[in-house]
Design a protein around this motif. Structure first.
Motif, short mmCIF file in Angstrom:
data_model
loop_
_atom_site.label_atom_id
_atom_site.label_comp_id
_atom_site.label_asym_id
_atom_site.label_seq_id
_atom_site.Cartn_x
_atom_site.Cartn_y
_atom_site.Cartn_z
N ALA A 20 24.38 54.44 76.13
CA ALA A 20 24.22 55.90 76.24
C ALA A 20 25.57 56.57 76.49
O ALA A 20 25.87 57.61 75.90
CB ALA A 20 23.24 56.24 77.36
N LEU A 21 26.40 55.96 77.32
CA LEU A 21 27.73 56.52 77.58
C LEU A 21 28.61 56.47 76.33
O LEU A 21 29.38 57.39 76.07
CB LEU A 21 28.41 55.79 78.73
N GLN A 22 28.49 55.40 75.56
CA GLN A 22 29.28 55.27 74.34
C GLN A 22 28.96 56.36 73.34
O GLN A 22 29.81 56.73 72.53
CB GLN A 22 29.07 53.89 73.71
N ALA A 23 27.76 56.90 73.40
CA ALA A 23 27.37 57.96 72.47
C ALA A 23 28.04 59.28 72.80
O ALA A 23 28.12 60.16 71.94
CB ALA A 23 25.85 58.13 72.49
N CYS A 24 28.56 59.42 74.03
CA CYS A 24 29.11 60.73 74.40
C CYS A 24 30.48 60.66 75.06
O CYS A 24 31.04 61.71 75.42
CB CYS A 24 28.14 61.46 75.34
N ALA A 25 31.06 59.47 75.22
CA ALA A 25 32.36 59.36 75.88
C ALA A 25 33.16 58.20 75.30
O ALA A 25 32.60 57.25 74.76
CB ALA A 25 32.18 59.17 77.38
N SER A 26 34.45 58.30 75.45
CA SER A 26 35.35 57.24 74.99
C SER A 26 35.87 56.50 76.23
O SER A 26 36.33 57.13 77.18
CB SER A 26 36.50 57.86 74.21
N PHE A 27 35.77 55.18 76.20
CA PHE A 27 36.23 54.39 77.34
C PHE A 27 36.45 52.94 76.93
O PHE A 27 35.92 52.48 75.93
CB PHE A 27 35.24 54.46 78.51
N CYS A 28 37.21 52.26 77.74
CA CYS A 28 37.43 50.83 77.58
C CYS A 28 36.35 50.14 78.41
O CYS A 28 36.17 50.45 79.59
CB CYS A 28 38.82 50.45 78.08
N LEU A 29 35.62 49.22 77.81
CA LEU A 29 34.52 48.54 78.47
C LEU A 29 34.90 47.12 78.85
O LEU A 29 35.40 46.36 78.04
CB LEU A 29 33.30 48.51 77.55
N TYR A 30 34.66 46.79 80.09
CA TYR A 30 34.75 45.40 80.55
C TYR A 30 33.32 44.95 80.80
O TYR A 30 32.69 45.33 81.79
CB TYR A 30 35.58 45.28 81.84
N GLU A 31 32.81 44.16 79.87
CA GLU A 31 31.43 43.71 79.96
C GLU A 31 31.26 42.67 81.07
O GLU A 31 32.23 42.09 81.55
CB GLU A 31 30.97 43.13 78.63
N GLU A 32 30.01 42.43 81.40
CA GLU A 32 29.68 41.49 82.47
C GLU A 32 30.32 40.12 82.27
O GLU A 32 30.72 39.47 83.23
CB GLU A 32 28.16 41.37 82.56
#
Length: 120
Positions: A20-32
């Motif tokens: 949901a966040l990816q649909a509205c914001a740009s960020f670097c993700l560190y997955e589990e």
């Protein structure tokens, strides 16, 4: 956004929240897989060694974030998860201080009590 840490038990919606966040914001993700890794298995075998490995992993991630503080980041689980399963919080003081200095925000996702009953 800055740095957002998503915490929660399995099935609480961390991955759905990321989508949901990816649909509205740009960020670097560190997955589990990058943050929590196989902590639980390691923890049951040797809690001290698991905490040392986790601390190194967390420190490395924070160093990357500190190098580019103007970006937004989402961390799927971080040092609160090991503490929640019984790892000694005193093993992570530097991590906590660095998160505070970065202004990290934490979102703790929960599972409704009714859902927990169906999982038992």
């Amino acid at each position: 956004m800055g740095v957002l840490i998503l915490e929660g038990v399995t099935g609480s919606g961390k991955s759905s929240t990321v989508k949901a966040l990816q649909a509205c914001a740009s960020f670097c993700l560190y997955e589990e897989a990058a943050t929590f890794d196989d902590f639980l298995t390691q923890f049951w075998d040797d809690p001290g060694a698991a905490a040392r490995r986790a601390t190194k992993r967390f420190a490395s991630i924070l160093t990357e974030i500190e190098r580019q503080p103007d970006q937004n980041y989402v961390l799927e689980r971080f040092h609160f998860s090991p503490i929640a399963v019984g790892s000694d919080p005193s093993r992570y003081p530097n991590i906590t201080e660095r998160c505070a200095a970065l202004g990290c925000k934490v979102a703790v996702l929960t599972v409704p009590e009714e859902e927990l009953r169906t999982r038992a």
